[in-house]
Design a protein around this motif. Sequence first.
Motif, PDB file in Angstrom:
ATOM      1  N   PHE A  28      29.701  35.355  43.327  1.00 50.89           N
ATOM      2  CA  PHE A  28      30.760  34.958  42.474  1.00 50.89           C
ATOM      3  C   PHE A  28      31.079  36.209  41.573  1.00 50.89           C
ATOM      4  N   VAL A  29      30.640  36.533  40.793  1.00 56.61           N
ATOM      5  CA  VAL A  29      30.866  37.614  39.829  1.00 56.61           C
ATOM      6  C   VAL A  29      31.524  38.694  40.407  1.00 56.61           C
ATOM      7  N   THR A  30      31.049  39.225  41.575  1.00 57.10           N
ATOM      8  CA  THR A  30      31.818  40.279  42.337  1.00 57.10           C
ATOM      9  C   THR A  30      33.024  39.866  42.744  1.00 57.10           C
ATOM     10  N   GLY A  31      33.156  38.683  43.327  1.00 58.52           N
ATOM     11  CA  GLY A  31      34.555  38.398  43.700  1.00 58.52           C
ATOM     12  C   GLY A  31      35.485  38.126  42.628  1.00 58.52           C
ATOM     13  N   HIS A  32      34.571  37.762  41.574  1.00 59.44           N
ATOM     14  CA  HIS A  32      35.718  37.375  40.255  1.00 59.44           C
ATOM     15  C   HIS A  32      36.368  38.788  39.697  1.00 59.44           C
ATOM     16  N   ARG A  33      35.591  39.853  39.794  1.00 60.39           N
ATOM     17  CA  ARG A  33      36.085  40.981  38.814  1.00 60.39           C
ATOM     18  C   ARG A  33      37.425  41.298  39.276  1.00 60.39           C
ATOM     19  N   ALA A  34      37.900  41.154  40.596  1.00 61.39           N
ATOM     20  CA  ALA A  34      39.323  41.146  40.803  1.00 61.39           C
ATOM     21  C   ALA A  34      40.316  40.655  39.986  1.00 61.39           C
ATOM     22  N   HIS A  35      39.823  39.525  39.382  1.00 58.57           N
ATOM     23  CA  HIS A  35      40.468  38.544  38.719  1.00 58.57           C
ATOM     24  C   HIS A  35      40.375  38.724  37.133  1.00 58.57           C
ATOM     25  N   GLY A  36      39.625  39.574  36.783  1.00 54.83           N
ATOM     26  CA  GLY A  36      39.669  39.690  35.390  1.00 54.83           C
ATOM     27  C   GLY A  36      38.077  39.299  34.737  1.00 54.83           C
ATOM     28  N   GLU A  37      37.990  39.698  33.680  1.00 54.02           N
ATOM     29  CA  GLU A  37      36.751  39.348  32.939  1.00 54.02           C
ATOM     30  C   GLU A  37      36.572  37.763  32.544  1.00 54.02           C
ATOM     31  N   ALA A  38      37.669  37.231  32.236  1.00 54.11           N
ATOM     32  CA  ALA A  38      37.601  35.770  31.790  1.00 54.11           C
ATOM     33  C   ALA A  38      37.298  34.807  32.826  1.00 54.11           C
ATOM     34  N   VAL A  39      36.240  34.058  32.856  1.00 53.20           N
ATOM     35  CA  VAL A  39      36.133  33.167  33.630  1.00 53.20           C
ATOM     36  C   VAL A  39      36.332  31.684  33.225  1.00 53.20           C
ATOM     37  N   THR A  40      37.340  31.094  33.922  1.00 51.38           N
ATOM     38  CA  THR A  40      37.974  29.758  33.534  1.00 51.38           C
ATOM     39  C   THR A  40      38.059  28.809  34.604  1.00 51.38           C
ATOM     40  N   PHE A  41      38.367  27.635  34.614  1.00 52.84           N
ATOM     41  CA  PHE A  41      38.342  26.564  35.377  1.00 52.84           C
ATOM     42  C   PHE A  41      39.400  27.218  36.592  1.00 52.84           C
ATOM     43  N   GLU A  42      40.487  27.703  36.092  1.00 53.26           N
ATOM     44  CA  GLU A  42      41.364  28.230  37.001  1.00 53.26           C
ATOM     45  C   GLU A  42      41.237  29.343  37.924  1.00 53.26           C
ATOM     46  N   SER A  43      40.526  30.264  37.011  1.00 49.27           N
ATOM     47  CA  SER A  43      40.189  31.482  37.744  1.00 49.27           C
ATOM     48  C   SER A  43      38.946  31.263  38.864  1.00 49.27           C
TER      49      SER A  43
END
Length: 184
Positions: A102-117
């Motif tokens: 998940f973290v690897t996939g999220h990096r392209a969307h920024g550092e902040a992890v929210t419900f929306e992201s």
Amino acid sequence: MGLDNVAVHWPRTGRFYDPVAPAEFVDFGEIVDLPRISAPTAALAELIAKTGTVRATAYTELVDLLLGLEGVLYATDAAAEDEDPVIDPDGCAWIAGGIERFVTGHRAHGEAVTFESVSVVLRSLLGDGRLAEQQLRWLESRLDALRDESGDPPQWNFTCAELGVLAAFYRRCAERGFAVYADA
């Protein structure tokens, strides 16, 4: 009172599980000194370094969503099977792997992890799967279930770095043959 995930020796040798010495996690304390590390990430790393424990309450909904099961960090399946709420080393590896992906996939969307992201990343990951339509329907039902009676989403406020530290705790347990006791 909340949920703590405590590193313990696996398998138990007597009636109780023996906690792992914090020295096994002392290197997590180095994370605290990294430049621009967020306060929650530093606090999590420091707690792990000092106690070999994660205060898991804040992460339960997110981890359940990421891994597609209920009560993962509470070790509810293990409790039903073994009468002990313990995540064995293989389970720790599975949890770590899910969070790491998940973290690897999220990096392209920024550092902040929210419900929306999280929603965006999971839709992207599941949309490419073999049973995409079915999995996306499942995801939407899970996301809806996390909303409160007013329709507001959970106020998650994590960072990729914080989740990386969380994953590293479970990865360390898996690699060293430790289990995690869910102390609620």
